[in-house]
Design an enzyme around this catalytic site. Structure first.
Site, PDB file in Angstrom:
ATOM      1  N   CYS A  16      -4.695   2.574  -3.536  1.00  0.00           N
ATOM      2  CA  CYS A  16      -3.701   2.905  -3.059  1.00  0.00           C
ATOM      3  C   CYS A  16      -2.528   2.063  -3.225  1.00  0.00           C
ATOM      4  CB  CYS A  16      -3.749   3.498  -1.434  1.00  0.00           C
ATOM      5  SG  CYS A  16      -4.948   4.829  -1.335  1.00  0.00           S
TER       6      CYS A  16
ATOM      7  N   GLN B 146      -4.515  -5.453   6.551  1.00  0.00           N
ATOM      8  CA  GLN B 146      -5.706  -6.302   6.017  1.00  0.00           C
ATOM      9  C   GLN B 146      -5.300  -7.680   6.312  1.00  0.00           C
ATOM     10  OE1 GLN B 146      -7.917  -5.323   3.904  1.00  0.00           O
ATOM     11  NE2 GLN B 146      -7.110  -3.260   3.346  1.00  0.00           N
TER      12      GLN B 146
ATOM     13  N   HIS C 233       0.956  -1.140   0.073  1.00  0.00           N
ATOM     14  CA  HIS C 233       0.004  -0.008   0.149  1.00  0.00           C
ATOM     15  C   HIS C 233       1.087   1.106  -0.201  1.00  0.00           C
ATOM     16  CE1 HIS C 233      -2.989   2.741   2.003  1.00  0.00           C
ATOM     17  NE2 HIS C 233      -3.609   2.107   1.244  1.00  0.00           N
TER      18      HIS C 233
ATOM     19  N   LYS D 177     -10.521  -0.995  10.054  1.00  0.00           N
ATOM     20  CA  LYS D 177     -10.762  -2.141   9.314  1.00  0.00           C
ATOM     21  C   LYS D 177     -11.049  -3.601  10.245  1.00  0.00           C
ATOM     22  CE  LYS D 177      -7.226  -0.314   6.162  1.00  0.00           C
ATOM     23  NZ  LYS D 177      -8.026  -0.055   4.768  1.00  0.00           N
TER      24      LYS D 177
ATOM     25  N   ASP E  40       3.224  -4.909   7.840  1.00  0.00           N
ATOM     26  CA  ASP E  40       1.741  -3.944   7.613  1.00  0.00           C
ATOM     27  C   ASP E  40       0.680  -5.205   7.615  1.00  0.00           C
ATOM     28  OD1 ASP E  40      -0.355  -2.944   6.732  1.00  0.00           O
ATOM     29  OD2 ASP E  40       0.369  -1.977   4.991  1.00  0.00           O
TER      30      ASP E  40
HETATM   31  N1  PMP Z   1      -1.713  -0.779   4.649  1.00  0.00           N
HETATM   32  C1  PMP Z   1      -2.803  -1.545   3.959  1.00  0.00           C
HETATM   33  C2  PMP Z   1      -2.400  -3.120   3.369  1.00  0.00           C
HETATM   34  C3  PMP Z   1      -4.117  -1.196   3.859  1.00  0.00           C
HETATM   35  O1  PMP Z   1      -4.902  -1.618   3.369  1.00  0.00           O
HETATM   36  C4  PMP Z   1      -4.460   0.024   4.260  1.00  0.00           C
HETATM   37  C5  PMP Z   1      -5.702   0.814   4.307  1.00  0.00           C
HETATM   38  N2  PMP Z   1      -6.189   0.623   2.778  1.00  0.00           N
HETATM   39  C6  PMP Z   1      -3.125   0.888   4.863  1.00  0.00           C
HETATM   40  C7  PMP Z   1      -2.052   0.287   4.817  1.00  0.00           C
HETATM   41  C8  PMP Z   1      -3.498   2.256   5.398  1.00  0.00           C
HETATM   42  O2  PMP Z   1      -4.276   2.041   6.564  1.00  0.00           O
HETATM   43  P1  PMP Z   1      -4.696   3.720   7.086  1.00  0.00           P
HETATM   44  O3  PMP Z   1      -5.355   4.420   5.940  1.00  0.00           O
HETATM   45  O4  PMP Z   1      -5.892   3.052   7.960  1.00  0.00           O
HETATM   46  O5  PMP Z   1      -3.823   4.267   7.724  1.00  0.00           O
END
Ligand code: PMP
Length: 407
Positions: A365, A204, A124, A227, A201
């Site tokens: 993203c 997910q 991401h 999430k 990370d």
């Molecule tokens: N890493 C991953 C794999 C994600 O899916 C996301 C959210 N789409 C993020 C990081 C970022 O998370 P946040 O916007 O809650 O900081």
């Protein structure tokens, strides 16, 4: 095994009862953000109605109650991740802030020109950009593990890219664009053979698979509250005590100090050293309630249910002519990304919305993933504990209708 009571679970999520354009809501955008059960909404409301005050500062009764509720949530997160101790759990604004914290407080003081940060092609943006920023600040460079055509990490390339120059490995546990579950335990073991610490990370991963940071031997593990059925604006950084203790604070301010004079300031202990300012008290309390709820349903049962949905949806979508699934890793969790031959993903999103079906259409993203698979964007259906097989049928019919419309 106990019956998975989907009707009762759905009843716990008030928003699932609403309609969209007079159709029942089919919420399949859980990877962007899940919905909240009444237990979480009530925990936040209950705090504000009964106990709310600032934390850690007052001797008065409400401040003690708020502080107790805030501290209880940290105990719950510790248990959820099986961290060794509560002060290894730092509350942040979310995954993004947790990664920036590690980039600036762990990596930045250690990096010099010629050093490398290793990440993967399926990260991401929040696990790419903070590393690019710290590389720019220090003259280090970013190395990237490639993705295979199926959407898995190229493990041979991974081993080749790990070197004596590598200062840190950052890898997503589950890809938000492909659904791939990465072999993070194996990667951590390989990295540790070269004394390279690893940030995982878990944004997910934690809603879908049981995570044990000590079993993984992860050095840093990060996720977001929203999430995993919790509030927005709150997240977690797990870090090994030894590493966190050796890191300077990320931000300065109240709560993170022991004493302040104009001659100098001494910093507070973990975890407070990394929690400058009034924290997201209600968010943290809500996250604690979300973890209780997930534990009550059971991550094993949730994972089994969602795996069934994923298998069913995969087979239904594969039957559709002109539909291509992006990401066919052996191990997947939580979502399906797809494109249609003749319909742009944004049009898919709009057509499905007209049927009450919420999916995300875009680059998620993860622009490098889109570039890797030669698509501008994908449509993504992502699952949560409350989704049903019947909802997959609604999704499938809506996709077929979309194809017919654009013929
Ligand atoms: N890493 C991953 C794999 C994600 O899916 C996301 C959210 N789409 C993020 C990081 C970022 O998370 P946040 O916007 O809650 O900081």
């Amino acid at each position: 095994s106990a019956q998975y009571d989907i009707a009762s679970i759905r009843n716990d999520f008030p928003i699932l009862g609403r309609t969209v354009w007079d159709k029942p809501l089919v919420y399949l955008d859980n990877a962007a953000s899940a919905q909240r059960p009444t237990a979480v909404i009530d925990a936040v409301k209950g705090l504000y109605e009964n106990n709310y005050s600032n934390v850690h500062r007052g001797v008065h009764r409400l401040s003690q109650e708020s502080t107790d509720l805030y501290d209880d949530a940290r105990v719950k997160v510790r248990g959820f991740l099986n961290a060794a101790c509560v002060h290894e759990i730092i509350f942040t604004r979310g995954t993004t802030e947790s990664i920036n914290l590690v980039a600036q407080s762990y990596a930045r003081p250690r990096l010099k020109a010629g050093d490398e940060i290793l990440i993967t092609h399926m990260e991401h943006h929040s696990n790419i950009v903070p590393w690019q920023m710290v590389c720019e600040q220090t003259g280090a460079s970013l190395k990237v593990v490639p993705i295979t055509d199926r959407g898995e990490l190229d493990m041979e390339q991974f081993r080749n890219l790990l070197s004596e120059k590598t200062v840190l490995l950052g890898v997503t546990h589950v890809s938000n664009a492909l659904g791939s579950v990465n072999p993070v335990k194996e990667m951590i073991r390989a990295a540790h053979e070269r004394d390279v610490p690893v940030l995982v990370d878990g944004a997910q991963a934690v809603p879908h698979i049981r995570v044990d940071v000590r079993e993984l031997d992860a050095d840093f593990y990060v996720f977001s509250g929203h999430k995993i059925y919790g509030p927005t604006g709150v997240g977690v950084l797990y870090g090994k005590e030894r590493l966190l203790n050796a890191m300077p604070p990320y931000q300065g301010g109240g709560d993170m100090i022991l004493s302040v004079t104009f001659e100098g300031t001494t910093y507070n202990e973990l975890p407070y050293k990394f929690e400058a300012g009034t924290p997201n008290i209600a968010g943290v309390v809500g996250l604690g309630a979300a973890i209780d709820y997930v534990n009550k349903i059971g991550l094993g049962a949730i994972a089994a249910h969602e795996h069934g949905l994923l298998m069913y949806a995969t087979s239904k979508l594969k039957e559709i002519d002109g539909l291509r699934i992006i990401g066919e890793a052996e191990q997947k969790a939580g979502l399906i990304s797809f494109v249609l031959d003749d319909v742009h993903p944004h049009d898919i999103g709009q057509m499905l919305d007209a049927e009450g079906v919420a999916v995300r259409a875009g680059h998620h993203c993860a622009q490098p993933v889109m570039e890797r698979f030669g698509v501008p964007a994908t449509a993504r259906a992502s699952f949560a504990m409350y989704n049903t097989y019947q909802e997959i049928d609604v999704l499938t019919d809506a996709i077929k209708k979309t194809i017919d419309m654009f013929k």
